[in-house]
Design a protein around this motif. Structure first.
Motif, PDB file in Angstrom:
ATOM      1  N   ARG A 120       0.586  -0.976   0.372  1.00 53.16           N
ATOM      2  CA  ARG A 120      -0.196  -0.225   0.091  1.00 53.16           C
ATOM      3  C   ARG A 120       0.896   1.140   0.167  1.00 53.16           C
ATOM      4  N   ASN A 124       1.503   4.146   4.975  1.00 51.65           N
ATOM      5  CA  ASN A 124       3.370   3.289   4.593  1.00 51.65           C
ATOM      6  C   ASN A 124       4.512   4.568   5.779  1.00 51.65           C
ATOM      7  N   SER A 169      -2.259  -7.613  -6.305  1.00 46.81           N
ATOM      8  CA  SER A 169      -1.979  -6.774  -4.859  1.00 46.81           C
ATOM      9  C   SER A 169      -0.785  -5.875  -5.813  1.00 46.81           C
ATOM     10  N   LEU A 173      -0.028  -2.188  -6.488  1.00 47.61           N
ATOM     11  CA  LEU A 173       0.810  -1.105  -6.072  1.00 47.61           C
ATOM     12  C   LEU A 173       1.762  -0.360  -7.166  1.00 47.61           C
ATOM     13  N   ASN A 176      -0.530   2.453  -8.436  1.00 49.69           N
ATOM     14  CA  ASN A 176      -0.699   3.575  -7.349  1.00 49.69           C
ATOM     15  C   ASN A 176       0.145   3.810  -7.199  1.00 49.69           C
ATOM     16  N   GLU A 325      -4.474  -2.317  -3.043  1.00 47.79           N
ATOM     17  CA  GLU A 325      -4.849  -1.291  -2.207  1.00 47.79           C
ATOM     18  C   GLU A 325      -6.561  -0.723  -2.683  1.00 47.79           C
ATOM     19  N   TRP A 365      -7.160  -8.741   2.409  1.00 52.15           N
ATOM     20  CA  TRP A 365      -6.082  -7.332   2.636  1.00 52.15           C
ATOM     21  C   TRP A 365      -5.741  -7.204   3.281  1.00 52.15           C
ATOM     22  N   CYS A 370      -2.540  -4.395   1.896  1.00 52.28           N
ATOM     23  CA  CYS A 370      -3.050  -3.967   0.937  1.00 52.28           C
ATOM     24  C   CYS A 370      -3.436  -2.572   1.923  1.00 52.28           C
ATOM     25  N   LEU A 371      -4.188  -3.090   3.363  1.00 46.92           N
ATOM     26  CA  LEU A 371      -4.631  -2.231   4.365  1.00 46.92           C
ATOM     27  C   LEU A 371      -4.261  -2.070   5.467  1.00 46.92           C
TER      28      LEU A 371
END
Length: 440
Positions: A120, A124, A169, A173, A176, A325, A365, A370-371
């Motif tokens: 994520r 982070n 995932s 990432l 993002n 995420e 997740w 991811c969370l």
């Protein structure tokens, strides 16, 4: 040497000669107007000591700088070795790094962020810290071959469903990170080998990562620290997998209670740390090395074959678990909205929060990172109409006032911390207690 430094700063393409004979040759070639040149530059006096250790070159250079040569400007014939780099002191090829990371000149020139189970960009700490302390950042994810194949019991270490969720995932990432001006370097290989290679390629000075708790992951961290220490690279670890931060626990990890009730009693009064906002614009990739991003592997690349059930689900579009995420945040917002519109159980405002068929269904997740648990807690606290309160706010200490979501997150914390405790004990050759094996 002040005059020498001044001359070097004014003319970055020049080089200070160290040999007096070479200096005399330089002056006799470049200054071709004999009427303007004092004779002692061409024919040095007899009492001039030509020992390089004590010759007064700066005084001669100062005299040359004061000459007015209006006819021509001659450049030296040799090439300067001073590199025009704003990160370097012109008089030093190995500048000292200032201790203040907020100063751009004091930031690390390049750093590597090693993603693990923290896929994520929001909340982070390793990514945020590297971005604040470095001029360039190289995000990396490694598909470790040791995580795939068969275990000693004959089972898949990572099944096709979990591997497919992980691939999605990692892909999300990368998207993002790209949306924020960065990218994700993906490799298949052992992290200690991949990171050591990438660190050399980009000239990284530090590797940022989140710590893990299980035995194999801890051993991997030790191997990486050993390899990178030989390269003179610092490894900086952060904690971001639990609701409560490990540094905030009111006890040493070795003294942690081995049962959930004792743990919950101990953590009363703790405050959940604030989440770290996602950075809108990340540092760019290091220019050195020209590292290729790499392709995200398929199941076949990892030695796995999709099952017939997986193929049918993808063909019908009914696959419900999409990794990443983006999907995690969307599910969290949806769950918070359901909690807000859900009537309280038995008409009591103190009852638990219900939604999504009595389950948030966000565990996959959370497991992949991811969370984060803190962002989940924070989002529900902001979105839900009934306040999510921690166990520390309950006078009776019972479960009646502690909503079920907080209850589940605390259980998750308990197992993470207890694993960390006994994983560390195993590293120190102490026999771990297995009282919680049945509970797991």
């Amino acid at each position: 040497m002040e005059a020498n430094q001044q001359d070097t700063a004014e003319n970055p393409n020049s080089e200070t000669p160290t040999d007096p004979q070479s200096h005399l040759t330089f002056t006799s070639i470049t200054l071709s107007l004999p009427t303007l040149i004092p004779t002692h530059f061409i024919f040095p006096p007899k009492n001039l000591n030509l020992n390089p250790k004590i010759v007064k070159i700066p005084n001669q250079i100062t005299t040359l700088c004061n000459l007015n040569l209006s006819s021509t400007t001659l450049k030296p014939s040799f090439k300067s070795t001073v590199i025009a780099n704003p990160l370097q002191n012109p008089l030093s090829l190995t500048p000292r790094r200032p201790s203040d990371p907020s100063n751009a000149a004091g930031a690390r020139r390049a750093s590597v962020v090693w993603f693990r189970n923290d896929l994520r960009v929001h909340d982070n700490e390793s990514l945020s810290s590297a971005n604040n302390e470095s001029m360039s950042v190289l995000p990396v994810y490694c598909f470790d071959p040791r995580d795939y194949g068969k275990s000693s019991s004959g089972f898949d270490k990572t099944g096709p469903y979990r591997a497919s969720f992980l691939i999605e995932s990692v892909s999300n990432l990368r998207k993002n990170l790209q949306a924020r001006g960065s990218d994700l370097i993906v490799r298949i290989g052992r992290p200690e080998s991949v990171l050591a290679e990438l660190v050399k390629e980009v000239g990284a000075e530090a590797v940022y990562a989140h710590r893990e708790v299980a035995h194999d992951e801890v051993r991997g961290e030790e191997q990486i620290e050993k390899v990178l220490k030989d390269e003179g690279v610092e490894v900086k670890y952060y904690w971001g997998s639990t609701l409560y931060h490990i540094d905030d626990l009111p006890f040493d990890l070795k003294d942690m209670p081995t049962n959930y009730g004792g743990f919950r009693e101990k953590v009363k009064g703790l405050t959940v740390r604030k989440t770290i906002e996602a950075v809108d614009q990340l540092r760019g990739l290091p220019a050195a090395g020209d590292v290729e991003p790499g392709e995200i592997p398929s199941l076949a690349d990892l030695g796995l074959n999709p099952t017939a059930t997986m193929n049918q689900a993808k063909a019908s579009g009914s696959a419900s678990l999409v990794g990443g995420e983006t999907e995690a945040l969307e599910r969290l917002r949806k769950f918070a909205s359901e909690c807000k519109s859900q009537a309280a159980k038995n008409g009591s405002n103190d009852s638990s929060i219900y939604g999504a068929n009595f389950s948030c269904k966000i565990s996959p997740w959370l497991a992949m990172g991811c969370l984060s648990p803190r962002s989940m807690f924070d989002e529900l606290k902001k979105s839900a109409s009934r306040t999510i309160s921690a166990a520390s706010n309950q006078k009776d200490g019972g479960d009646s006032g502690l909503n079920w979501l907080m209850y589940e997150l605390l259980w998750r914390d308990f197992f993470r911390f207890i694993t960390k405790k006994y994983s560390s004990a195993k590293q120190n050759n102490h026999a771990p207690v297995t009282a919680c094996t049945t509970a797991v």
